[in-house]
Design an enzyme around this catalytic site. Sequence first.
Site, PDB file in Angstrom:
ATOM      1  N   ASP A  13       2.314   2.112   3.259  1.00  0.00           N
ATOM      2  CA  ASP A  13       3.329   1.086   3.855  1.00  0.00           C
ATOM      3  C   ASP A  13       4.747   1.675   3.466  1.00  0.00           C
ATOM      4  OD1 ASP A  13       1.098  -0.508   4.337  1.00  0.00           O
ATOM      5  OD2 ASP A  13       1.628  -1.911   2.467  1.00  0.00           O
ATOM      6  N   ASP A  26      -5.042 -13.449  10.362  1.00  0.00           N
ATOM      7  CA  ASP A  26      -4.032 -13.508   9.400  1.00  0.00           C
ATOM      8  C   ASP A  26      -2.777 -14.245   9.898  1.00  0.00           C
ATOM      9  OD1 ASP A  26      -5.232 -11.900   7.608  1.00  0.00           O
ATOM     10  OD2 ASP A  26      -4.742  -9.991   8.410  1.00  0.00           O
ATOM     11  N   HIS A  45       0.869  -1.235   0.145  1.00  0.00           N
ATOM     12  CA  HIS A  45      -0.065   0.132  -0.135  1.00  0.00           C
ATOM     13  C   HIS A  45       0.908   0.945   0.067  1.00  0.00           C
ATOM     14  CE1 HIS A  45      -2.239  -2.904   2.447  1.00  0.00           C
ATOM     15  NE2 HIS A  45      -3.391  -2.493   2.231  1.00  0.00           N
ATOM     16  N   GLU A  51     -10.972  -7.013  -3.252  1.00  0.00           N
ATOM     17  CA  GLU A  51     -10.679  -8.015  -2.199  1.00  0.00           C
ATOM     18  C   GLU A  51     -11.995  -8.046  -1.267  1.00  0.00           C
ATOM     19  OE1 GLU A  51      -6.794  -8.027  -0.522  1.00  0.00           O
ATOM     20  OE2 GLU A  51      -7.901  -8.812   1.443  1.00  0.00           O
TER      21      GLU A  51
HETATM   22  C1  XUL Z   1      -7.174  -6.813   5.169  1.00  0.00           C
HETATM   23  C2  XUL Z   1      -6.541  -7.090   4.052  1.00  0.00           C
HETATM   24  C3  XUL Z   1      -5.810  -5.986   3.317  1.00  0.00           C
HETATM   25  C4  XUL Z   1      -5.796  -6.070   1.801  1.00  0.00           C
HETATM   26  C5  XUL Z   1      -5.097  -5.100   0.989  1.00  0.00           C
HETATM   27  O1  XUL Z   1      -8.001  -7.497   5.799  1.00  0.00           O
HETATM   28  O2  XUL Z   1      -6.524  -8.179   3.466  1.00  0.00           O
HETATM   29  O3  XUL Z   1      -4.533  -6.120   3.896  1.00  0.00           O
HETATM   30  O4  XUL Z   1      -5.223  -7.418   1.525  1.00  0.00           O
HETATM   31  O5  XUL Z   1      -5.449  -3.620   1.549  1.00  0.00           O
HETATM   32 CO    CO Z   2      -5.857  -9.312   2.244  1.00  0.00          CO
END
Ligand code: XUL
Ligand code: CO
Length: 432
Positions: A100, A304, A97, A227
């Site tokens: 980042d 995650d 991003h 996404e």
């Molecule tokens: C959040 C997520 C993000 C996207 C990109 O849950 O997955 O990091 O992948 O913005």
């Molecule tokens: Co993601």
Amino acid sequence: MTSYFGDLAPLPVDPDGDLSFRHYDPEEVVMGKRMEDNLRFAICYWHNFVWDGNDPFGGQTFQRPWFAADDMEMAKAKADAAFDMFRILRVPYFCFHDHDVRPEGASLQESHARLNEIADYFEAKMENGPKLLWGTANMFSNRRFMAGASTNPDPDVFAYCASTVRACMDVTHRLGGENYVLWGGREGYETLLNTDLSREMEQMGRFLSMVVEYKHKIGYEGTILIEPKPQEPTKHQYDYDTATVYGFLKRFGLENEVKMNLEQGHAILAGHSFEHELAMANALGIFGSIDMNRNDYQSGWDTDQFPNNVPEVALAYYEILRGGGFTTGGTNFDAKLRRQSLDPVDLIAAHAGAMDVCARGFKAAARMYEDGVLEAARAERYAGWDRPEAQAMLAEGATLDAIADRAEAAALDPQPVSGRQERLENIVNRYV
Ligand code: XUL
Ligand code: CO
């Protein structure tokens, strides 16, 4: 600055190594392609180089040297560490991003200038190094986005987002990014009491249409990916899951322009399996790429974690193979360490293990696909539909009346047949 990872060499392929690839060999050929080209691994910038280890009850646990200041010098030190990690892990791609990679400037223009300065720095490092799988804009962390990005009640935020996405798409294009991702972080609501749903979805549709127009205007040939995620950070997000996003794309006439970046953990939060989301995207013709991770099945949060469940991963890659494999997409690890994993080498070990899990899953999926046992069973289950009278029922001109008359004339009395689920599960178990 000496390397953050000491003098670690690129990981070897060694089935007995401690820090090695035990199952992933980028050169191994599976289904006619090198594993590197099958899996198309990417490392994400945010979880590895930005996240400081905080959780809802505690702050920073990681002490990365580039956290010392929020300036361009530290942004470059961070890039040095990132590209060193990409080299050690021998990944072909990375993702980021805007937020980042550069500190925010005092104005939009200054933020964009900084992004471009870092892109120059990346460009030099990318000459012999990894390519960009996708770029994206962070339009959810700063407080200005607290009520949404394109769905914000304040039109100035909408305009601010237009500028942000333009800058990020330009940089993605310049760096040869193969995709551009839009994750609707705060494109949703906290409470219906203050929300005009209809207006917000119109705004989001207009914004996405303009993003697509801009892509064509600049001649960017990468894929635009949405996404989906059902909630977190907002209580309800408009891009809830694949089926919801497809309806949204259809409504705005964008179903041939935008594909899906599907994340394992987001599928779980939506009450689906990962393979459900992949199969749905394939069925609708909108599969693009994956964010690979693992979600905790108890907590209900987006945890995650690095993938560590081979059968689960195998079923996901099986659906990807059924759809023909990746084209512009790949396997991005949207995964983070647990906050007690403090050592730099933990970042390396986490990814090496995840790449091995993906390789094992992929190879199992490929064998399962090539042997064709499951596909044969599936074909047999629907074989009745190959008969001419069955085909005729779905053809143009068929009517409920004519079909009903035929069913009655033939005194049809269909006999149920076994779905054989357990036998199919046993077959899967032979491969994983
Ligand atoms: C959040 C997520 C993000 C996207 C990109 O849950 O997955 O990091 O992948 O913005
Ligand atoms: Co993601």
